[in-house]
Design a protein around this motif. Structure first.
Motif, mmCIF file in Angstrom:
data_model
loop_
_atom_site.group_PDB
_atom_site.id
_atom_site.type_symbol
_atom_site.label_atom_id
_atom_site.label_comp_id
_atom_site.label_asym_id
_atom_site.label_seq_id
_atom_site.Cartn_x
_atom_site.Cartn_y
_atom_site.Cartn_z
ATOM 1 N N HIS A 58 -3.722 -3.180 -1.078
ATOM 2 C CA HIS A 58 -2.310 -3.303 -1.452
ATOM 3 C C HIS A 58 -1.392 -2.875 -0.313
ATOM 4 O O HIS A 58 -0.345 -3.509 -0.088
ATOM 5 N N ILE A 59 -1.778 -1.839 0.402
ATOM 6 C CA ILE A 59 -0.980 -1.398 1.556
ATOM 7 C C ILE A 59 -0.920 -2.506 2.597
ATOM 8 O O ILE A 59 0.148 -2.793 3.160
ATOM 9 N N ARG A 60 -2.060 -3.159 2.853
ATOM 10 C CA ARG A 60 -2.094 -4.237 3.839
ATOM 11 C C ARG A 60 -1.187 -5.391 3.417
ATOM 12 O O ARG A 60 -0.457 -5.949 4.237
ATOM 13 N N ARG A 61 -1.193 -5.719 2.137
ATOM 14 C CA ARG A 61 -0.349 -6.820 1.655
ATOM 15 C C ARG A 61 1.130 -6.468 1.760
ATOM 16 O O ARG A 61 1.957 -7.323 2.103
ATOM 17 N N ILE A 62 1.469 -5.230 1.467
ATOM 18 C CA ILE A 62 2.869 -4.798 1.592
ATOM 19 C C ILE A 62 3.305 -4.868 3.047
ATOM 20 O O ILE A 62 4.393 -5.357 3.363
ATOM 21 N N ARG A 63 2.443 -4.398 3.944
ATOM 22 C CA ARG A 63 2.767 -4.458 5.376
ATOM 23 C C ARG A 63 3.049 -5.880 5.828
ATOM 24 O O ARG A 63 3.970 -6.131 6.606
ATOM 25 N N GLU A 64 2.222 -6.820 5.366
ATOM 26 C CA GLU A 64 2.396 -8.213 5.767
ATOM 27 C C GLU A 64 3.751 -8.758 5.328
ATOM 28 O O GLU A 64 4.281 -9.695 5.931
#
Length: 238
Positions: free
Chosen positions: A205-211
């Motif tokens: 989820h953190i990776r998706r938010i960063r993107e």
């Protein structure tokens, strides 16, 4: 919002233009002070805390408007309206990319300049200075703006669509900007469940938010990993 409580810094090496703008603002009950080069503008900003907006000419001696803007942006997020005799799009883009909020070409229409000043003052005095502001359901840090009433996130004014879970993570971190949360703590607060072996779930989820919020997700400006501890959203100071 009381415009008369605002002080505008007018910076132009052409004293006649500077004084004309001050007089123009005075007719709208907006107080203003003058500086005649970039260095003098920086000195005034360092000695006064009541400046709420800057009208800044680009071509000036000692320190030009572009260089002055970069210096100002190191510590302040005051609205900056640039003035220039150049009207080419490339000059406007350069000014805005250096940190200006608006660009007005000389000779300017007095009514247009006043309208832009009032518009920027309204927004600034509603949201406050750069950093982390909580006013009327608005959370801000840097260029991230989260409206907790409408559940909308904006990055540099552009709306970013988040899933419900992503939104909850962003809201948690923005409400506590600068604080590091472990993956387990994020999971228990967002999912409302006991957290066992949840690192991968939170990391995805953190990776998706960063993107969605970072210009370069591999070199994040906002959503940071504190290795071995957890995650945080960077806290920006005025």
């Amino acid at each position: 919002m009381q415009m008369q409580n605002s002080v505008v810094l007018v910076v132009d090496d052409d004293r006649e233009i500077a004084h004309a703008i001050v007089k123009l603002l005075g007719h709208e009950n907006i107080r203003a002070v003058c500086a005649y080069d970039g260095m003098e503008a920086l000195d005034i900003l360092s000695s006064r805390s009541d400046i709420r907006l800057i009208i800044l000419d680009i071509m000036m001696p000692k320190l030009d408007g572009l260089s002055a803007t970069m210096k100002i942006r190191e510590s302040r997020n005051l609205p900056i309206i640039m003035l220039s005799a150049k009207s080419e799009d490339s000059d406007k883009i350069l000014g805005l990319s250096m940190g200006a909020d608006d660009y007005v070409t000389k000779p300017f229409n007095p009514s247009e300049l006043i309208a832009r000043v009032k518009s920027h003052l309204r927004r600034y005095m509603y949201l406050g200075d750069v950093g982390n502001v909580i006013k009327k359901d608005i959370l801000m840090t840097g260029d991230l703006e989260l409206d907790t009433s409408s559940k909308q996130l904006r990055v540099s004014g552009e709306e970013v669509r988040l899933t419900a879970t992503e939104y909850k993570i962003v809201e948690l971190l923005m409400k506590n900007a600068g604080r590091v949360f472990s993956a387990e703590e994020i999971y228990s607060r967002v999912w409302n469940e006991e957290a066992f072996g949840v690192e991968n779930t939170v990391m995805v989820h953190i990776r998706r938010i960063r993107e969605k919020i970072e210009i370069n997700p591999k070199e994040p400006k906002y959503l940071k990993v504190v290795w071995g501890i957890g995650y945080k959203i960077e806290k920006y100071q005025p």
